[in-house]
Design an enzyme around this catalytic site. Structure first.
Site, PDB file in Angstrom:
ATOM      1  CG  MET A 185      -2.035  -0.954   1.271  1.00 20.87           C
ATOM      2  SD  MET A 185      -3.249  -0.560   2.564  1.00 20.87           S
ATOM      3  CE  MET A 185      -2.234  -0.638   4.040  1.00 20.87           C
ATOM      4  CG  HIS A 186       2.226   3.272  -3.257  1.00 21.27           C
ATOM      5  ND1 HIS A 186       1.680   2.180  -3.895  1.00 21.27           N
ATOM      6  CD2 HIS A 186       2.324   4.238  -4.201  1.00 21.27           C
ATOM      7  CE1 HIS A 186       1.474   2.475  -5.164  1.00 21.27           C
ATOM      8  NE2 HIS A 186       1.854   3.722  -5.385  1.00 21.27           N
ATOM      9  NE  ARG A 187      -2.541   3.501  -6.737  1.00 21.87           N
ATOM     10  CZ  ARG A 187      -1.927   4.110  -7.745  1.00 21.87           C
ATOM     11  NH1 ARG A 187      -1.824   5.435  -7.736  1.00 21.87           N
ATOM     12  NH2 ARG A 187      -1.427   3.438  -8.749  1.00 21.87           N
ATOM     13  NE  ARG A 202       1.606   9.352   0.422  1.00 20.39           N
ATOM     14  CZ  ARG A 202       1.801  10.486  -0.217  1.00 20.39           C
ATOM     15  NH1 ARG A 202       2.816  10.601  -1.044  1.00 20.39           N
ATOM     16  NH2 ARG A 202       0.988  11.510  -0.030  1.00 20.39           N
ATOM     17  CG  ASP A 233      -2.160   1.137  -2.780  1.00 24.76           C
ATOM     18  OD1 ASP A 233      -1.029   0.763  -3.155  1.00 24.76           O
ATOM     19  OD2 ASP A 233      -2.336   1.898  -1.811  1.00 24.76           O
TER      20      ASP A 233
END
Length: 375
Positions: free
Chosen positions: A216-218, A251, A291
């Protein structure tokens, strides 16, 4: 003088290839090999959006990407900051080197800023991975994709749905070339090396026989604290039945450090993995939760069930012809969707996607080499 200008033109690189972030380098690697095979002179420019070695430098070494001819060091920041720094840096570089064409890949901020700069300088633009659309204009990448496509002279697409998107937007079919997927080129090229790493990775990460992978990074998932908490709770419920390896993006790590609780039991947290390590684990996973657009494609090629932790995808072919399911806004569906996916029989036949065969970069190089020669 005209003669001096001609001599300078002959010594200029045929193309400048731009890479901005980790997914770009995965796409650039086969392009560099294909251009070399065609005798096309290439100048590689690293925009420098990712400064972490695991996110850029290590990847270039693993994929045997030569040292960039220029590193613009745009660095992190807001979209406005990255765009502003990128426009200034690309203008300096393009003015100094004047390529006959600029090749941009994907949909990161550097993709758009390089294309916009080239357009202003009347440098023809080739966009690799053109035509992808999610329909979600709240995604910054969607804006980058649309604007880059409408600036480009060559639009290289991965699948027929991308061609249809471009036709609906009025882009001439003569500029559009369905060539396949350069991400798949790199995956197929790298899979033997990645597979050799599996035993050591299993030991190092203490992985059970069956496991899932999470990325996940969005911003829509990790910058919104209530959303991130809800996702982590859902992952915890999935992990009761299937242990999950969570490869934590920088992030995401920053967002996790702001929370008072850690990852749920059953979720194994790991720092960012190298490309080959991640590919090795993905090839062994029973399920992937992500994502990432690229991981949707990679899991489809590997036949690994994928649940996309978003409301939409710009890669619908991974759903219609692959292994992907888009979760949507109802996070309560995740445990049941995951159970259905990893309890399904393994080794099922997957329909092949046309031109996802490992030769997309060669098709791109052939078209550009022919056009530049004529030009």
């Amino acid at each position: 003088s005209p003669g001096q200008a001609a001599r300078e033109r002959m010594s200029a690189p045929d193309v400048t290839v731009v890479a901005g972030a980790r997914p770009n380098f995965v796409k650039v690697a086969p392009l560099l090999r294909a251009f070399a095979a065609k005798g096309v002179d290439v100048r590689l420019v690293n925009a420098g959006q990712h400064t972490s070695p695991a996110m850029a430098g290590d990847l270039m070494r693993e994929l045997a990407i030569p040292a960039p001819d220029a590193d613009l060091r745009i660095g992190p920041g807001t979209h406005a900051e990255q765009t502003a720094r990128g426009l200034l840096a690309f203008e300096r570089d393009f003015l100094a080197n004047r390529p006959r064409a600029a090749v941009v890949v994907g949909d990161v901020n550097a993709t758009l800023t390089a294309a916009l700069t080239a357009s202003k300088l009347s440098i023809p633009i080739a966009h690799v991975e053109a035509g992808l659309r999610s329909g979600d204009r709240s995604m910054p990448e969607e804006t980058n994709r649309i604007l880059t496509d409408h600036l480009s002279d060559w639009l290289f697409t991965t699948s027929a749905d991308a061609d249809k998107n471009l036709a609906r937007e009025g882009i001439s079919a003569s500029a559009v070339h369905m060539v396949g997927n350069v991400m798949v080129d790199t995956l197929l090229h790298s899979l033997p090396s990645a597979s050799a790493r599996v035993p050591a990775l299993r030991d190092r990460l203490c992985l059970p026989k069956d496991f899932g992978v999470v990325t996940m990074h969005r911003p829509s998932n990790v910058d919104d604290v209530p959303r991130l908490d809800a996702l982590l709770d859902a992952l915890g419920r999935v992990a009761r039945a299937l242990p999950l390896l969570f490869a934590v993006h920088p992030r995401t790590q920053m967002a996790l450090e702001q929370r008072e609780k850690g990852v749920p039991p059953g979720v194994i947290s790991a720092p960012p993995l190298s490309y080959l390590d991640f590919l090795a684990l993905l090839s062994q996973a029973r399920l992937v939760l992500t994502d990432s657009g690229g991981v949707q494609e990679e899991s489809t090629v590997l036949g690994v069930p994928c649940i996309t932790l978003r409301d939409s995808t710009e890669r619908p072919i991974t759903c219609t012809a692959g292994t992907n399911v888009v979760l949507g806004p109802d996070l309560s569906r995740l445990p049941e969707l995951a159970r259905e996916a990893f309890e399904a029989p393994t080794g099922r036949e997957r329909p092949g996607i046309p031109l996802w065969d490992g030769f997309a970069a060669g098709r791109i190089a052939a078209i550009l080499a022919d056009d530049l020669l004529v030009g």
